[in-house]
Design a protein around this motif. Structure first.
Motif, PDB file in Angstrom:
ATOM      1  N   VAL A 380       0.797  -1.120   0.066  1.00  0.00           N
ATOM      2  CA  VAL A 380       0.014  -0.090  -0.096  1.00  0.00           C
ATOM      3  C   VAL A 380       0.858   1.036   0.012  1.00  0.00           C
ATOM      4  CG1 VAL A 380      -1.764   1.276   1.236  1.00  0.00           C
ATOM      5  CG2 VAL A 380      -2.090  -1.315   1.092  1.00  0.00           C
ATOM      6  N   ALA A 381       1.905   1.171   0.779  1.00  0.00           N
ATOM      7  CA  ALA A 381       2.879   2.341   0.801  1.00  0.00           C
ATOM      8  C   ALA A 381       3.501   2.753  -0.658  1.00  0.00           C
ATOM      9  CB  ALA A 381       3.927   2.103   1.880  1.00  0.00           C
ATOM     10  N   ALA A 382       4.062   1.551  -1.230  1.00  0.00           N
ATOM     11  CA  ALA A 382       4.606   1.691  -2.593  1.00  0.00           C
ATOM     12  C   ALA A 382       3.419   2.285  -3.601  1.00  0.00           C
ATOM     13  CB  ALA A 382       4.961   0.511  -2.841  1.00  0.00           C
ATOM     14  N   GLU A 383       2.294   1.931  -3.188  1.00  0.00           N
ATOM     15  CA  GLU A 383       1.193   2.588  -4.242  1.00  0.00           C
ATOM     16  C   GLU A 383       1.068   3.797  -4.075  1.00  0.00           C
ATOM     17  OE1 GLU A 383      -1.269  -2.013  -4.678  1.00  0.00           O
ATOM     18  OE2 GLU A 383      -1.934  -0.241  -3.468  1.00  0.00           O
ATOM     19  N   LEU A 384       0.951   4.148  -2.735  1.00  0.00           N
ATOM     20  CA  LEU A 384       0.663   5.637  -2.642  1.00  0.00           C
ATOM     21  C   LEU A 384       2.087   6.583  -2.968  1.00  0.00           C
ATOM     22  CD1 LEU A 384      -1.116   7.971  -1.005  1.00  0.00           C
ATOM     23  CD2 LEU A 384      -0.101   7.301   1.047  1.00  0.00           C
ATOM     24  N   GLU A 385       3.148   5.849  -2.890  1.00  0.00           N
ATOM     25  CA  GLU A 385       4.207   6.609  -3.375  1.00  0.00           C
ATOM     26  C   GLU A 385       4.142   6.690  -4.867  1.00  0.00           C
ATOM     27  OE1 GLU A 385       8.883   6.719  -1.834  1.00  0.00           O
ATOM     28  OE2 GLU A 385       7.703   4.727  -2.135  1.00  0.00           O
ATOM     29  N   ALA A 393       4.572  12.006   7.616  1.00  0.00           N
ATOM     30  CA  ALA A 393       3.528  12.070   8.670  1.00  0.00           C
ATOM     31  C   ALA A 393       2.262  11.730   7.900  1.00  0.00           C
ATOM     32  CB  ALA A 393       3.415  13.241   9.729  1.00  0.00           C
ATOM     33  N   LYS A 394       1.905  12.865   7.258  1.00  0.00           N
ATOM     34  CA  LYS A 394       0.768  12.454   6.438  1.00  0.00           C
ATOM     35  C   LYS A 394       0.459  11.238   5.656  1.00  0.00           C
ATOM     36  CE  LYS A 394      -2.717  14.631   3.513  1.00  0.00           C
ATOM     37  NZ  LYS A 394      -3.306  15.903   2.633  1.00  0.00           N
ATOM     38  N   VAL A 399      -1.708   5.589   5.043  1.00  0.00           N
ATOM     39  CA  VAL A 399      -1.444   4.358   4.977  1.00  0.00           C
ATOM     40  C   VAL A 399      -2.084   3.285   6.058  1.00  0.00           C
ATOM     41  CG1 VAL A 399       0.353   2.181   5.203  1.00  0.00           C
ATOM     42  CG2 VAL A 399       0.713   4.265   3.772  1.00  0.00           C
ATOM     43  N   GLU A 400      -2.173   3.971   7.237  1.00  0.00           N
ATOM     44  CA  GLU A 400      -2.754   3.554   8.489  1.00  0.00           C
ATOM     45  C   GLU A 400      -4.274   3.347   8.216  1.00  0.00           C
ATOM     46  OE1 GLU A 400      -1.742   1.797  11.242  1.00  0.00           O
ATOM     47  OE2 GLU A 400       0.286   1.762  10.578  1.00  0.00           O
ATOM     48  N   GLN A 401      -4.859   4.485   7.560  1.00  0.00           N
ATOM     49  CA  GLN A 401      -6.123   4.552   7.380  1.00  0.00           C
ATOM     50  C   GLN A 401      -6.486   3.553   6.459  1.00  0.00           C
ATOM     51  OE1 GLN A 401      -6.107   9.094   6.502  1.00  0.00           O
ATOM     52  NE2 GLN A 401      -8.240   8.930   7.449  1.00  0.00           N
ATOM     53  N   VAL A 402      -5.868   3.354   5.345  1.00  0.00           N
ATOM     54  CA  VAL A 402      -6.231   2.112   4.425  1.00  0.00           C
ATOM     55  C   VAL A 402      -6.186   1.127   5.226  1.00  0.00           C
ATOM     56  CG1 VAL A 402      -5.260   1.198   2.263  1.00  0.00           C
ATOM     57  CG2 VAL A 402      -5.353   3.503   2.438  1.00  0.00           C
ATOM     58  N   PHE A 403      -5.106   0.714   6.130  1.00  0.00           N
ATOM     59  CA  PHE A 403      -5.083  -0.612   6.897  1.00  0.00           C
ATOM     60  C   PHE A 403      -6.433  -0.928   7.689  1.00  0.00           C
ATOM     61  CE2 PHE A 403      -3.977  -2.447  11.095  1.00  0.00           C
ATOM     62  CZ  PHE A 403      -3.727  -3.787  10.445  1.00  0.00           C
ATOM     63  N   ALA A 404      -6.904   0.170   8.115  1.00  0.00           N
ATOM     64  CA  ALA A 404      -8.029  -0.120   9.121  1.00  0.00           C
ATOM     65  C   ALA A 404      -9.369  -0.321   8.139  1.00  0.00           C
ATOM     66  CB  ALA A 404      -8.686   1.416   9.642  1.00  0.00           C
ATOM     67  N   MET A 405      -9.319   0.161   7.048  1.00  0.00           N
ATOM     68  CA  MET A 405     -10.350   0.064   5.989  1.00  0.00           C
ATOM     69  C   MET A 405     -10.223  -1.625   5.447  1.00  0.00           C
ATOM     70  SD  MET A 405     -10.597   3.418   3.501  1.00  0.00           S
ATOM     71  CE  MET A 405     -10.892   4.834   4.260  1.00  0.00           C
ATOM     72  N   GLN A 406      -8.918  -1.949   5.053  1.00  0.00           N
ATOM     73  CA  GLN A 406      -9.078  -3.465   4.663  1.00  0.00           C
ATOM     74  C   GLN A 406      -9.275  -4.223   5.863  1.00  0.00           C
ATOM     75  OE1 GLN A 406      -4.421  -2.867   3.671  1.00  0.00           O
ATOM     76  NE2 GLN A 406      -5.035  -3.531   1.696  1.00  0.00           N
ATOM     77  N   GLU A 415      -7.328  -1.785  -7.975  1.00  0.00           N
ATOM     78  CA  GLU A 415      -8.076  -0.540  -8.477  1.00  0.00           C
ATOM     79  C   GLU A 415      -8.907   0.101  -7.289  1.00  0.00           C
ATOM     80  OE1 GLU A 415      -8.017  -3.605  -9.515  1.00  0.00           O
ATOM     81  OE2 GLU A 415      -6.620  -3.170 -11.659  1.00  0.00           O
ATOM     82  N   GLU A 416      -9.306  -0.701  -6.312  1.00  0.00           N
ATOM     83  CA  GLU A 416     -10.150  -0.226  -5.379  1.00  0.00           C
ATOM     84  C   GLU A 416      -9.184   0.496  -4.273  1.00  0.00           C
ATOM     85  OE1 GLU A 416     -13.311  -1.446  -1.863  1.00  0.00           O
ATOM     86  OE2 GLU A 416     -12.242  -2.882  -3.285  1.00  0.00           O
ATOM     87  N   ARG A 417      -8.087   0.253  -3.867  1.00  0.00           N
ATOM     88  CA  ARG A 417      -6.835   1.079  -3.168  1.00  0.00           C
ATOM     89  C   ARG A 417      -6.602   2.212  -3.918  1.00  0.00           C
ATOM     90  NH1 ARG A 417      -4.834  -4.253  -2.834  1.00  0.00           N
ATOM     91  NH2 ARG A 417      -2.969  -3.890  -4.195  1.00  0.00           N
TER      92      ARG A 417
END
Length: 506
Positions: A380-385, A393-394, A399-406, A415-417
């Motif tokens: 997920v971090a690599a996709e955001l980068e 920090a942001k 990344v943590e927000q996406v983890f909570a959603m997952q 595609e959804e991520r």
């Protein structure tokens, strides 16, 4: 690299390897020779899991232990008389560092006179040959195997052999220990050792085992992977009384031990290396009342802090369970963070003993579902980068927000991520580029023209056919008018006259 050293390093965990290298460095800096000994080498040779790292140094181990303490290690117990230090190394690895020594007995059965010695003398004074093996960690002999009592041969024959006829006389606690090793490894007791064992039992040497020595064996049983086998072997030889009379009378709680052993296997499958000494000790004493448990631990030489930790373990685990099923843990991410910090032995105890389905379902989800999602978070971090967001920090917060959603089932596909990441980061999709219209080639023009003509002809033919069908239908359904009939007769008469003229000319 010698074979034994290669085998050792290939079997060590990264944390254990780091500990071994650090002990090597400190020993070299202090001018001590250092060796891996005892259970570590025995388990390496037999293929068992390497639970502890046991080091022996030709020098003072306290100096090494205190240097390790500066780097995050924790000294669990220290025996200054024997120069033996129990250590919880950095990386959560257990082990010990001991000084090489020789125990000199003036007469069999008396207290030994301790002399600091070389590694070879230390190995020869040990209890059984399978524990009298070492591997050098010194630069000039790194990987060299030391086996002065031929312990490798006994391991190949699957035998436990005592090193001297006075083995049980000098230390009666070895009566418990020989059965523990034989039961754990599935070995038989070597013939002469069995004769010495039987003679010691006949002389009631088991009654001279000190409570502290028996307590050491009780601790060791709680750390065994198959404690039931050891306890039953002690009961079979009527040696459990040497540990505690009340425990021998009421018997260990084998059902509770079995449940915890199954949980240990589940945790191993999930990728953990659990240390279940505290819950296993409670399982062993499970048929005893609280006061009786406290009495057993006190007589076994447990320190007050150690005893309180063991006896209060169940209450702590139940408090953790109460918090786990509370309202604050409704969100999967909150339950994950709580369980991530909860000691593994408490998780194991709840898995074995809890009847709260809500707690158990969260624990199973944590082990089998949530942790794999957490381990895949670098993706997920690599996709955001890749979307163009710099780390910071942001970045970590998203990344943590996406983890909570997952954890709730969202963001399973790439595609959804990406949609979620763009929404959280505010990075919009790039505008789509308009494709330039290309002029078709001449060949393509001709083909299109031919196709257009064919379509037109086809349409014309279809229209004509449809018109003819309409006329035919109209002719059948509409009767001819009178003036149309006269015109038809006149036309027929003209045609007949013309035909006669033509015939006459001929």
């Amino acid at each position: 690299m010698p074979d034994y050293m290669f085998l050792l390093e290939s079997r060590l965990s990264p944390e254990q390897r780091a500990v071994m290298l650090r002990v090597q460095e400190l020993s070299a800096a202090l001018g001590f020779n250092v060796y891996l000994t005892g259970g570590t080498v025995r388990d390496l040779v037999t293929g068992a899991s390497l639970r502890d790292l046991d080091f022996t140094v030709e020098g003072n181990p306290s100096k090494i232990a205190h240097e390790l303490e500066k780097g995050g290690a924790k000294i669990l117990a220290e025996d200054e008389k024997l120069r033996h230090v129990e250590v919880l190394f950095a990386g959560d690895c257990e082990g010990s560092i001991s000084a090489a020594r020789d125990d000199h007995y003036v007469r069999p059965g008396t207290r030994p006179e301790i002399r600091w010695s070389t590694i070879m003398e230390d190995l020869r004074r040990r209890d059984f040959s399978l524990n009298a093996i070492a591997i050098s960690l010194n630069p000039a002999s790194r990987g060299l195997l030391l086996d002065p009592t031929n312990g490798l041969s006994d391991i190949e024959r699957a035998e436990v052999r005592a090193l001297t006829i006075h083995s049980f006389t000098n230390q009666p606690v070895r009566l418990l220990r020989v059965l523990r090793f034989a039961a754990r490894m599935g070995f038989k007791i070597e013939q002469r050792t069995q004769e010495w064992f039987d003679l010691a039992i006949e002389r009631n040497l088991q009654q001279t085992i000190t409570p502290e020595d028996a307590g050491g064996e009780l601790r060791a049983v709680a750390r065994e992977e198959r404690p039931s086998v050891v306890l039953k072997a002690w009961e079979e030889h009527e040696l459990l009384e040497a540990v505690n009379l009340v425990l021998a009378k009421k018997h260990p709680a084998y059902d509770a031990i079995g449940r915890l052993m199954k949980v240990r296997e589940d945790l191993f499958t999930a990728g953990f290396r659990p240390r279940l000494a505290a819950p296993m000790l409670l399982a062993v004493l499970g048929r005893l009342k609280d006061r009786e448990q406290a009495n057993v631990l006190s007589k076994a030489g447990f320190r007050s802090a150690e005893s309180e930790a063991a006896l209060g373990f169940e209450e702590e685990a139940l408090e953790a369970q109460k918090e786990l099923v509370g309202r604050k843990m409704n969100a999967p991410v909150d339950a994950f963070r709580f369980l991530e910090k909860l000691p593994l032995d408490q998780i194991a105890y709840l898995m074995a003993e809890s009847n709260k389905s809500a707690a158990l379902s969260k624990i199973r989800a944590f082990l089998n579902k949530w942790r794999p999602v957490r381990n895949a978070l670098p993706v997920v971090a690599a996709e955001l980068e890749a979307l163009g967001m710099p780390r910071g920090a942001k970045f970590d917060q998203i990344v943590e927000q996406v983890f909570a959603m997952q954890l709730t089932g969202r963001g399973k596909t790439k595609e959804e991520r990406e949609k979620i990441l763009r929404k959280l980061s505010g990075i919009k999709e790039p505008p789509k580029k308009k494709e330039k219209e290309k002029k078709p080639s001449k060949g393509v023009d001709k083909a299109h023209a031919a196709a257009a003509m064919g379509d037109a002809a086809h349409k014309k033919h279809a229209a004509a056919k449809m018109e003819a069908t309409k006329h035919a239908a109209k002719g059948k359904s509409t009767p001819p008018k009178p003036h149309a009939k006269r015109a038809a007769r006149a036309s027929h008469g003209k045609s007949a006259a013309s035909s006669k003229k033509s015939h006459a000319r001929k």
